[in-house]
Design an enzyme around this catalytic site. Structure first.
Site, mmCIF file in Angstrom:
data_model
loop_
_atom_site.group_PDB
_atom_site.id
_atom_site.type_symbol
_atom_site.label_atom_id
_atom_site.label_comp_id
_atom_site.label_asym_id
_atom_site.label_seq_id
_atom_site.Cartn_x
_atom_site.Cartn_y
_atom_site.Cartn_z
ATOM 1 N N LYS A 182 29.519 7.752 51.251
ATOM 2 C CA LYS A 182 30.334 8.960 51.088
ATOM 3 C C LYS A 182 29.881 9.801 49.893
ATOM 4 O O LYS A 182 30.013 11.033 49.910
ATOM 5 C CB LYS A 182 31.811 8.581 50.964
ATOM 6 C CG LYS A 182 32.409 8.015 52.264
ATOM 7 C CD LYS A 182 32.214 8.971 53.434
ATOM 8 C CE LYS A 182 33.177 8.724 54.577
ATOM 9 N NZ LYS A 182 32.871 9.588 55.741
ATOM 10 N N TYR A 218 30.493 1.774 51.734
ATOM 11 C CA TYR A 218 31.174 2.994 52.180
ATOM 12 C C TYR A 218 31.147 4.062 51.072
ATOM 13 O O TYR A 218 30.878 5.243 51.326
ATOM 14 C CB TYR A 218 32.601 2.610 52.551
ATOM 15 C CG TYR A 218 33.480 3.707 53.058
ATOM 16 C CD1 TYR A 218 33.373 4.150 54.373
ATOM 17 C CD2 TYR A 218 34.454 4.288 52.238
ATOM 18 C CE1 TYR A 218 34.216 5.147 54.847
ATOM 19 C CE2 TYR A 218 35.290 5.274 52.705
ATOM 20 C CZ TYR A 218 35.168 5.708 54.010
ATOM 21 O OH TYR A 218 35.995 6.693 54.480
#
Ligand code: NAI
Length: 283
Positions: free
Chosen positions: A170, A166
């Protein structure tokens, strides 16, 4: 008084729940016609269902706004083409595109599977690339500029335990936002990102929210930033990452130190010299 986004057409991905739902409601409240996209997955990306998007589109219509639901995935070229088509066929154009859809598959790096890495990158990073590209191409043809709002996270910008997949996605969205802002400025298209913190189904079991309430930390605090970035109030602002955490708003910026320079005539730095200068390099 005319509303901020009167007559504009906005796409919000992952708008069937959480922050995306709040964005969609707020954009509609500001006068935009909204494409409410959501694949209807669980928070790990499993399953699908049209109900989430349908309910939010119905909620906007019940409040007197204009909305259409769309159930395509952001993770494929066909999916984002379908989302764009929903905007063009129903409302004739697209002025604002909010890349918000997301899933989580948290594991520490040593336990992360290829599948968990790929699925998270696909939805967040590839989804943001595809959404940004189809939106920007359509906006360029329309010739009236546009606004793209991406969704990054402190996990990618600062790092967070257990979120290698993640965080990488991001951080990639941060890089993509910076590059897209530079490339699309000449078409009058602004590209910014929001790095939110809010209580949603994605985060409601995190210790950091212990003691917080929906009223303090709900997605309704994030949505005004999306409306701001989508509106003429943000004219001239591009390539920025807006941190929004409850009632606190700030900017994330990449930092460089002043560093130290060596006389080039004396050759490249040696590892020992780097160690000796570390205090100055890192100050
Ligand atoms: P959420 O889980 O409530 O909502 C995400 C929505 O995206 C869901 O409705 C889901 O069905 C949809 N979705 C998932 N995969 C999709 C796909 N392939 N295509 C279309 N839709 C898809 O999560 P939340 O918290 O509202 O997150 C929204 C965004 O904000 C995400 O990008 C997330 O990473 C980001 N974010 C959220 C934070 C928070 O504190 N809640 C912190 C930092 C970032």
């Amino acid at each position: 008084m005319a509303r901020l986004l009167e007559g504009k057409v906005a796409v919000v991905t992952g708008a069937g729940a959480g922050i995306g739902r709040a964005h969609a409601l707020a954009l509609a409240h500001a006068g935009a016609k909204v494409v409410v996209n959501d694949l209807g997955t669980d928070r790990h990306g499993a399953g699908r269902g049209g109900q989430a998007a349908d309910l939010v589109a119905a909620e906007i219509q019940a409040q007197g706004g204009e909305a259409v639901a769309n159930h395509d995935t952001v993770a494929t070229r066909e999916g984002v083409d379908g989302i764009l088509w929903a905007a063009q066929s129903k409302f004739g154009r697209v002025d604002v595109w909010v890349n918000n859809a997301g899933i989580l598959r948290d594991r520490t790096l040593l336990n992360l599977t290829d599948e968990d890495f790929d699925r998270v990158l696909e939805v967040h990073l590839r989804g943001t690339f595809l959404g940004t590209q189809v939106a920007a191409r359509a906006m360029r043809v329309q010739g009236q500029g546009g606004r793209i709002v991406n969704t990054s996270s402190l996990s990618g910008l600062l790092g967070n335990f257990g979120q290698g997949n993640y965080g990488a996605a991001k951080a990639g969205i941060y890089g993509l936002t910076r590059v897209a802002a530079l490339e699309l400025e000449r078409f009058g298209i602004a590209v910014n990102a929001i790095a939110p913190v809010a209580i949603t189904r994605m985060t409601n079991d995190l210790k950091m929210f212990a003691g917080s309430t929906e009223a303090d930390m709900g997605p309704q605090h994030i949505a005004p930033a999306a409306v701001f970035l989508a509106s003429p109030l943000a004219d001239g602002i591009t390539g920025q990452v807006l941190g929004v955490q409850g009632s606190k708003i700030f900017l994330y910026r990449m930092e460089t130190t002043d560093g130290v320079e060596k006389d080039a005539a004396k050759g490249p730095w040696t590892p020992e010299e780097i160690q000796a200068s570390w205090a100055k390099i890192s100050a």
